[in-house]
Motif scaffolding. Structure first.
Motif, short mmCIF file in Angstrom:
data_model
loop_
_atom_site.label_atom_id
_atom_site.label_comp_id
_atom_site.label_asym_id
_atom_site.label_seq_id
_atom_site.Cartn_x
_atom_site.Cartn_y
_atom_site.Cartn_z
N ASP A 118 26.55 -41.87 3.18
CA ASP A 118 26.65 -43.29 2.87
C ASP A 118 27.14 -43.56 1.46
O ASP A 118 27.79 -44.58 1.22
N ILE A 136 30.79 -43.36 1.96
CA ILE A 136 31.30 -44.53 2.69
C ILE A 136 31.28 -45.77 1.82
O ILE A 136 32.29 -46.46 1.66
N SER A 156 33.08 -46.20 10.87
CA SER A 156 33.21 -46.81 9.54
C SER A 156 34.65 -47.25 9.28
O SER A 156 34.88 -48.29 8.68
N SER A 203 29.54 -53.38 6.60
CA SER A 203 28.25 -52.73 6.86
C SER A 203 27.60 -53.27 8.12
O SER A 203 27.02 -52.51 8.90
N ASN A 215 29.48 -52.03 11.17
CA ASN A 215 29.10 -50.62 11.33
C ASN A 215 27.78 -50.51 12.08
O ASN A 215 27.64 -49.71 13.01
#
Length: 174
Positions: A24, A27, A42, A58, A61
């Motif tokens: 994360d 990302i 993503s 987000s 996702n």
């Protein structure tokens, strides 16, 4: 549950947690602000975020990952499903926490190639850690595992980015 099983389970979930955090970081801090779209959930989130203004990358996702997780849990079984569910939920929550705590208007640096390298390396490291624990990062990894199960294909090589197309390289034995 005996003490040895508890210790092994704790190590497994600690490793999985660290892998999710690394994934994360890559990302949120490197992929999203640069609009890098390598593929996978993503990457799709980055593209869909640019096409609408209702949901953040987000949140998109999270929605896609939850749908794939339900499908994967049903098809792939409990053990893989629980570990992957943990990663998927933790990852989606972490991305939303990062978004709230570290709002980003622009990339961290003015060096997109450097940020691309960090995005790829963090994803690859996280994927290797997850696969070593018989887990995945969710998303399109779940799709790949379903296809593997349906086709009964022996998996000898995995994409270094966790099957998400993050990195073109192959990692033997993953």
């Amino acid at each position: 549950m005996n003490k040895q099983k508890l210790i092994e389970g704790t190590k497994t979930y600690l490793t999985i947690t660290v892998a999710a955090v690394l994934m994360d970081i890559g990302i949120y801090f490197f992929k999203f602000p640069n609009n890098f779209s390598f593929g996978g959930v993503s990457g799709l989130s980055v593209v869909l975020n640019d096409l609408q203004s209702v949901f953040s990358a987000s949140q998109i996702n999270l929605i896609i990952n939850m749908a794939l997780l339900i499908i994967g849990f049903v098809i792939l079984g409990r053990d893989f499903g629980i570990k992957t569910a943990y990663v998927t939920v933790l990852s989606s929550i972490l991305l939303n926490v990062f978004e709230a705590v570290f709002p980003m208007e622009e990339p961290l640096t003015d060096q997109p190639v450097l940020e691309l390298a960090f995005a790829i390396m963090l994803a690859a490291l996280a994927a290797a850690m997850l696969f070593n624990e018989d887990a995945s990062g969710g998303g399109t990894d779940i799709v790949a595992m379903i296809v593997k199960k349906i086709l009964h294909h022996e998996h000898r090589y995995g994409a270094a980015g966790g099957g998400r197309g993050d990195c073109g390289g192959l990692v033997p034995g993953v």
